[in-house]
Design a protein around this motif. Structure first.
Motif, PDB file in Angstrom:
ATOM      1  N   ASN A 260       2.421   1.048  -2.549  1.00  0.00           N
ATOM      2  CA  ASN A 260       1.672   2.294  -2.615  1.00  0.00           C
ATOM      3  C   ASN A 260       2.323   3.387  -1.770  1.00  0.00           C
ATOM      4  O   ASN A 260       2.432   4.544  -2.210  1.00  0.00           O
ATOM      5  CB  ASN A 260       0.238   2.069  -2.130  1.00  0.00           C
ATOM      6  CG  ASN A 260      -0.610   3.324  -2.197  1.00  0.00           C
ATOM      7  OD1 ASN A 260      -0.893   3.838  -3.269  1.00  0.00           O
ATOM      8  ND2 ASN A 260      -0.983   3.836  -1.038  1.00  0.00           N
ATOM      9  N   MET A 261       2.776   3.032  -0.576  1.00  0.00           N
ATOM     10  CA  MET A 261       3.424   4.017   0.289  1.00  0.00           C
ATOM     11  C   MET A 261       4.728   4.518  -0.331  1.00  0.00           C
ATOM     12  O   MET A 261       5.040   5.706  -0.276  1.00  0.00           O
ATOM     13  CB  MET A 261       3.684   3.421   1.670  1.00  0.00           C
ATOM     14  CG  MET A 261       2.438   3.289   2.535  1.00  0.00           C
ATOM     15  SD  MET A 261       1.486   4.830   2.666  1.00  0.00           S
ATOM     16  CE  MET A 261       2.697   5.921   3.422  1.00  0.00           C
TER      17      MET A 261
ATOM     18  N   LEU B 128      -4.685   6.048   3.169  1.00  0.00           N
ATOM     19  CA  LEU B 128      -3.309   6.544   3.303  1.00  0.00           C
ATOM     20  C   LEU B 128      -3.113   7.808   2.460  1.00  0.00           C
ATOM     21  O   LEU B 128      -2.384   8.722   2.863  1.00  0.00           O
ATOM     22  CB  LEU B 128      -2.321   5.446   2.880  1.00  0.00           C
ATOM     23  CG  LEU B 128      -2.283   4.206   3.782  1.00  0.00           C
ATOM     24  CD1 LEU B 128      -1.395   3.129   3.164  1.00  0.00           C
ATOM     25  CD2 LEU B 128      -1.787   4.556   5.175  1.00  0.00           C
ATOM     26  N   ASP B 129      -3.767   7.847   1.307  1.00  0.00           N
ATOM     27  CA  ASP B 129      -3.737   9.061   0.491  1.00  0.00           C
ATOM     28  C   ASP B 129      -4.305  10.246   1.273  1.00  0.00           C
ATOM     29  O   ASP B 129      -3.781  11.361   1.211  1.00  0.00           O
ATOM     30  CB  ASP B 129      -4.566   8.875  -0.793  1.00  0.00           C
ATOM     31  CG  ASP B 129      -3.893   7.926  -1.778  1.00  0.00           C
ATOM     32  OD1 ASP B 129      -2.738   7.537  -1.522  1.00  0.00           O
ATOM     33  OD2 ASP B 129      -4.530   7.584  -2.779  1.00  0.00           O
TER      34      ASP B 129
ATOM     35  N   ASN C 203       3.816   6.793  -3.087  1.00  0.00           N
ATOM     36  CA  ASN C 203       3.358   8.065  -2.503  1.00  0.00           C
ATOM     37  C   ASN C 203       4.548   8.960  -2.146  1.00  0.00           C
ATOM     38  O   ASN C 203       4.570  10.150  -2.473  1.00  0.00           O
ATOM     39  CB  ASN C 203       2.537   7.801  -1.228  1.00  0.00           C
ATOM     40  CG  ASN C 203       1.085   7.479  -1.534  1.00  0.00           C
ATOM     41  OD1 ASN C 203       0.566   7.830  -2.587  1.00  0.00           O
ATOM     42  ND2 ASN C 203       0.424   6.815  -0.608  1.00  0.00           N
TER      43      ASN C 203
ATOM     44  N   LEU D 253      -4.369  10.620   4.508  1.00  0.00           N
ATOM     45  CA  LEU D 253      -3.396  10.993   5.543  1.00  0.00           C
ATOM     46  C   LEU D 253      -2.350  11.951   4.975  1.00  0.00           C
ATOM     47  O   LEU D 253      -2.080  13.018   5.544  1.00  0.00           O
ATOM     48  CB  LEU D 253      -2.722   9.732   6.102  1.00  0.00           C
ATOM     49  CG  LEU D 253      -1.497   9.942   7.001  1.00  0.00           C
ATOM     50  CD1 LEU D 253      -1.888  10.697   8.258  1.00  0.00           C
ATOM     51  CD2 LEU D 253      -0.852   8.617   7.351  1.00  0.00           C
TER      52      LEU D 253
ATOM     53  N   THR E  90      -1.803   5.258  -6.240  1.00  0.00           N
ATOM     54  CA  THR E  90      -2.922   4.339  -6.034  1.00  0.00           C
ATOM     55  C   THR E  90      -3.141   3.462  -7.266  1.00  0.00           C
ATOM     56  O   THR E  90      -3.351   2.252  -7.163  1.00  0.00           O
ATOM     57  CB  THR E  90      -4.210   5.121  -5.713  1.00  0.00           C
ATOM     58  OG1 THR E  90      -4.006   5.898  -4.527  1.00  0.00           O
ATOM     59  CG2 THR E  90      -5.382   4.185  -5.488  1.00  0.00           C
TER      60      THR E  90
ATOM     61  N   PHE F 146      -5.503   9.564  10.755  1.00  0.00           N
ATOM     62  CA  PHE F 146      -5.698   9.700   9.315  1.00  0.00           C
ATOM     63  C   PHE F 146      -5.704  11.150   8.836  1.00  0.00           C
ATOM     64  O   PHE F 146      -5.795  11.395   7.635  1.00  0.00           O
ATOM     65  CB  PHE F 146      -6.996   8.996   8.894  1.00  0.00           C
ATOM     66  CG  PHE F 146      -6.960   7.513   9.139  1.00  0.00           C
ATOM     67  CD1 PHE F 146      -6.147   6.695   8.372  1.00  0.00           C
ATOM     68  CD2 PHE F 146      -7.707   6.943  10.149  1.00  0.00           C
ATOM     69  CE1 PHE F 146      -6.091   5.335   8.596  1.00  0.00           C
ATOM     70  CE2 PHE F 146      -7.670   5.577  10.388  1.00  0.00           C
ATOM     71  CZ  PHE F 146      -6.852   4.774   9.605  1.00  0.00           C
TER      72      PHE F 146
ATOM     73  N   ILE G  25      -7.636   0.799   1.640  1.00  0.00           N
ATOM     74  CA  ILE G  25      -6.624   1.195   2.627  1.00  0.00           C
ATOM     75  C   ILE G  25      -5.674   2.215   2.001  1.00  0.00           C
ATOM     76  O   ILE G  25      -5.278   3.202   2.623  1.00  0.00           O
ATOM     77  CB  ILE G  25      -5.852  -0.046   3.140  1.00  0.00           C
ATOM     78  CG1 ILE G  25      -6.806  -0.953   3.918  1.00  0.00           C
ATOM     79  CG2 ILE G  25      -4.672   0.366   4.030  1.00  0.00           C
ATOM     80  CD1 ILE G  25      -6.238  -2.324   4.248  1.00  0.00           C
ATOM     81  N   ASN G  26      -5.329   1.994   0.744  1.00  0.00           N
ATOM     82  CA  ASN G  26      -4.467   2.939   0.031  1.00  0.00           C
ATOM     83  C   ASN G  26      -5.108   4.318  -0.068  1.00  0.00           C
ATOM     84  O   ASN G  26      -4.439   5.343   0.059  1.00  0.00           O
ATOM     85  CB  ASN G  26      -4.153   2.412  -1.380  1.00  0.00           C
ATOM     86  CG  ASN G  26      -3.153   1.268  -1.354  1.00  0.00           C
ATOM     87  OD1 ASN G  26      -2.435   1.090  -0.377  1.00  0.00           O
ATOM     88  ND2 ASN G  26      -3.115   0.495  -2.415  1.00  0.00           N
TER      89      ASN G  26
ATOM     90  N   MET H 185       0.324  -2.658  -0.666  1.00  0.00           N
ATOM     91  CA  MET H 185       0.208  -1.513   0.238  1.00  0.00           C
ATOM     92  C   MET H 185       1.566  -0.864   0.488  1.00  0.00           C
ATOM     93  O   MET H 185       1.686   0.365   0.500  1.00  0.00           O
ATOM     94  CB  MET H 185      -0.406  -1.964   1.572  1.00  0.00           C
ATOM     95  CG  MET H 185      -0.986  -0.832   2.399  1.00  0.00           C
ATOM     96  SD  MET H 185      -2.220  -1.404   3.589  1.00  0.00           S
ATOM     97  CE  MET H 185      -1.296  -2.635   4.496  1.00  0.00           C
TER      98      MET H 185
END
Length: 526
Positions: free
Chosen positions: A409-410, A264-265, A413, A267, A429, A121, A260-261, A406
């Motif tokens: 979201n990626m 990932l943000d 991103n 990360l 997000t 992460f 979870i999002n 999800m």
């Protein structure tokens, strides 16, 4: 029944308000001690993983899987007039014993493998660590802090179990108050603990550990008083545990996709400039205030009620309860959105701009907050719509929706971060949360479980218009930010209270003029 729901929701919201206020005080202390630099980034990262697990378990998947099954068992005891709650007690013993073994193993693995979690992460820090780059120090420090904060998972798992039991028995205040203790522990360690450990970040990490322990101990007397404090028992193949096992894994994706999002943000933010994680954190904390106060507060009451209605096969009242939840969160969500949009920078300034936290940090946090706020109502609606599935023990539909959100979201991103940096992550997000809420609603509509009626849409329209009037009033009352900076601290607080009070008054006057009444918040029956 709507009066009982409102009373229970009010109890949870008041307790949550106390917790959120202390949470803000905690963040003020953190901002003062560490600002938004290297130490802050590392502690907030180490805190984010157990905090993510807290939301996953306490407000997410565990409660969504456990409460419907527990409600069935409790309903059987009520029908059989079992004063000893034998079925309920047996399920609690089996779940606590099985959960205890699993969560103990996971906690031990997490502590030993903490560098692996940092690598997963905080991959940008790991790359720097391999190449002796500028962020190499962050990787080592985050791995050591995570060993301290990871046991929070063990404590919070049982705190979540106890809270779910007490909520199902109608005792909402205890579980709602419990998070207050975590904030007190972190504040205490931030002020008094730094002299006894190597740095301020480690002191805060021990605050998380201590807070988890106190939360765990606090609920035990209340379980005993309710007659449900039982000896844990391993029961992997017991029918109730089997039902929960089948529900919990998909639920992890379904209801907690927002969390979870956010991970990932983190990360992606580890690849961005120093301060990105901290700016996103402080913006998220301000977003969490109305979300926790109204969204989670109302959802906590809605899930046990929906589970009971499903057990009784009361379809019309089931739909009306979801409608009631959406109306209540809309009533408070729209003015919260409008007020925070207009007063974002003065609020951030008053709360955080001291010590290591600079004027530049105020602007950076406000940009992320604007992006998050665009999804505030979506975050709230998810909290109300998701229980509509889990109360019916439908986990397949939410998991499909969660995966879609999800993935979206990626993609958002990757599209937005190169152009807007950390603000792009916040926008992504919000967009994915809006998609998630829309798909959850569409699923309930297609299954003929719930649909928004015209009068509810008209009601929400009135709220939006009133919130717009409120935003205009607050914007007219609030001076330019340069003027805010020239005020004394007491003058800033006075003017903030003045703007919020008159803004709130204008909102409620407008909704009254538009015909919104208490009857709009009744749960309709057959």
């Amino acid at each position: 029944m709507s009066k009982k729901l409102i009373k229970s929701g009010l109890i949870v919201s008041v307790m949550t308000l106390i917790s959120r206020v202390l949470g803000l005080i905690r963040d003020v202390v953190i901002a003062n001690v560490m600002g938004a630099g290297l130490m802050a980034d590392v502690f907030l990262f180490a805190n984010k993983i157990p905090n993510f697990l807290r939301r996953l378990f306490a407000e997410g998947a565990f409660a969504q899987a456990f409460v419907p099954v527990l409600s069935d068992y409790h309903h059987k005891d009520e029908q059989n007039q079992d004063q000893l709650l034998s079925e309920t007690r047996r399920l609690i013993a089996q779940v606590s014993g099985t959960l205890g073994v699993i969560v103990s193993l996971v906690t031990l693995i997490g502590m030993v493998a903490s560098p692996l979690f940092v690598m997963l992460f905080g991959f940008g820090w790991f790359i720097d660590w391999l190449n002796d780059g500028p962020s190499a120090e962050k990787f080592d420090l985050a791995a050591s802090l995570l060993k301290i904060t990871f046991p929070y998972l063990w404590f919070i798992s049982f705190t979540a179990l106890a809270g779910a039991v007490l909520n199902t028995l109608g005792k909402f205040a205890v579980a709602a108050f419990t998070p207050v203790l975590l904030n007190i522990a972190i504040i205490f360690m931030a002020i008094f603990g730094a002299d006894y450990v190597e740095n301020s970040a480690a002191a805060l990490a021990w605050g998380v550990f201590l807070g988890g322990f106190i939360q765990f101990i606090f609920q035990i007397p209340f379980l005993y008083k309710a007659g449900v404090l039982v000896k844990p028992k391993w029961a992997w193949h017991a029918s109730g545990v089997t039902q929960i096992r089948k529900l919990i894994v998909p639920a992890l994706f379904g209801v907690s996709v927002t969390q979870i999002n956010l991970l990932l943000d983190t990360l992606i933010a580890s690849f961005l400039i120093t301060g990105s994680i901290s700016w996103l954190y402080y913006a998220d904390r301000l977003l969490e205030f109305p979300l926790g106060l109204f969204g989670i507060g109302i959802a906590t009451v809605v899930l046990p009620r929906l589970s009971k209605l499903h057990a009784k096969q009361s379809g019309q009242e089931f739909a009306s309860t979801i409608d009631w939840g959406l109306r209540v969160v809309s009533l408070f969500g729209w003015p919260a959105l409008a007020g925070l949009m207009v007063l974002a920078q003065p609020i951030i300034m008053v709360l955080f701009m001291r010590g290591e936290f600079s004027e530049q940090d105020v602007f950076q946090v406000s940009f992320a907050l604007f992006a998050y706020l665009s999804g505030l109502l979506s975050f709230m609606f998810i909290k109300i719509l998701a229980p509509g599935y889990y109360a019916r023990k439908d986990t397949k539909t939410p998991v499909k929706i969660g995966i879609k959100a999800m993935v979206a979201n990626m993609l958002f991103n990757l599209m937005l971060a190169p152009f807007f940096g950390y603000v792009g992550l916040a926008i992504a997000t919000a967009l994915s949360a809006t998609l998630n809420a829309f798909l959850l609603y569409r699923g309930l509509k297609v299954a003929d479980v719930f649909r928004l009626e015209k009068n509810t849409l008209w009601f929400i329209g009135k709220l939006i218009f009133s919130a717009g009037v409120m935003a205009f009033v607050v914007n007219w009352l609030s001076p330019e930010f340069s003027q805010w900076l020239k005020m004394t601290f007491l003058a800033q607080i006075y003017h903030l209270i003045f703007c919020i009070t008159l803004g709130g008054a204008s909102y409620f006057i407008m909704i009254a003029l538009l015909g919104v009444r208490m009857n709009d918040f009744k749960v309709r029956k057959h």
